[in-house]
Design a protein around this motif. Sequence first.
Motif: not given
Length: 279
Positions: A47-49, A239-241, A259-260, A274-279
């Motif tokens: 991700i772009d932070i 691995e963490q926020a 974490y992502i 596309s927001g249809q599932r979590k990881c």
Amino acid sequence: AKKQGKNQYKLFDAALEERVQKAIYIEERLRQAILLKQFELYFQPKIDISSREVISLEALIRWNVNGHMIFPDEFIPIAEDKGLIGKITDCVLEMACETLSQWHGLAHLKNLSIAINISGKDISVDNFFEKLAGLLKRYKFEPSLLELELTESALISNLANVKDTLMHLKNLGIKVAIDDFGTGYSSLAYLQALDIHYLKIDRQFVAALLTEPKAEAIVQSIIDVGKNLGLGLIAEGVEQADHLARLDAMGCDQAQGYYICRPLPLSELIKFISGQRKC
Ligand code: C2E
Ligand code: CA
Ligand code: CA
Ligand code: CA
């Protein structure tokens, strides 16, 4: 004591023999797997932070033996040793370029990059950039969406040759990242000599970021050197926020880690994007 020593020697011998046999077995199976194209790519987002948007996916190879996944650490070193890595890389490159060309016409995926791992054995082959030029001709997509991740040892094993290859890759528009940065035979001289675009901060530094002042100092120094050279900074093993928040404050550009999102098959990863599932 002598007897024990002899037994120990035999034990060691047996273990070595077992390792050799296992490598021979894997080598034979690998040759088959290459012919049958039994490899699959899993993808992990970067991700772009600042925007938290997924901007790139790292392709991670899996060997699928009758539904059983074998991880790269088990077979890539053997493939490199037995001269089979080139064929595997061809397979990975082909899959990645095909995916990029499929996304080319899709509004929501057309700006997503794919990063693939390239072995030192690949980059030392004389016609490596010609292979890529051929792929770019065959598949239609923006070349800057293809990123190659190379380790420091891959780069410096044959510096003069690699320097030319990287210059050609840059001319093609392909991006190059140094993987596991800070863990190899790091030398700042090659940052000066080579055309690269990103530094990937190794996950061992990220893991210790919040608990060891030395790790934090190393991460900040890598970010500063990278920034001063105009390179993009990517942290792996987030691995963490709290890792993400710290890296943001330190000026890191991109992040990747459990974490992502974990590495997933492509169809699952697209659901995540596309927001249809979590990881
Ligand atoms: P790498 O390039 O450093 O890839 C990152 C590895 O860390 C991946 O393991 C990934 O699943 C794992 N990882 C990701 N996020 C986290 C996290 O937050 N914490 C921890 N502890 N680990 C995380 P994987 O997929 O088993 O790959 C291992 C290595 O195998 C890669 O390390 C890379 O060097 C090599 N590899 C993978 N795919 C290929 C390929 O297609 N070709 C070549 N030549 N090498 C490959
Ligand atoms: Ca990598
Ligand atoms: Ca890495
Ligand atoms: Ca690694």
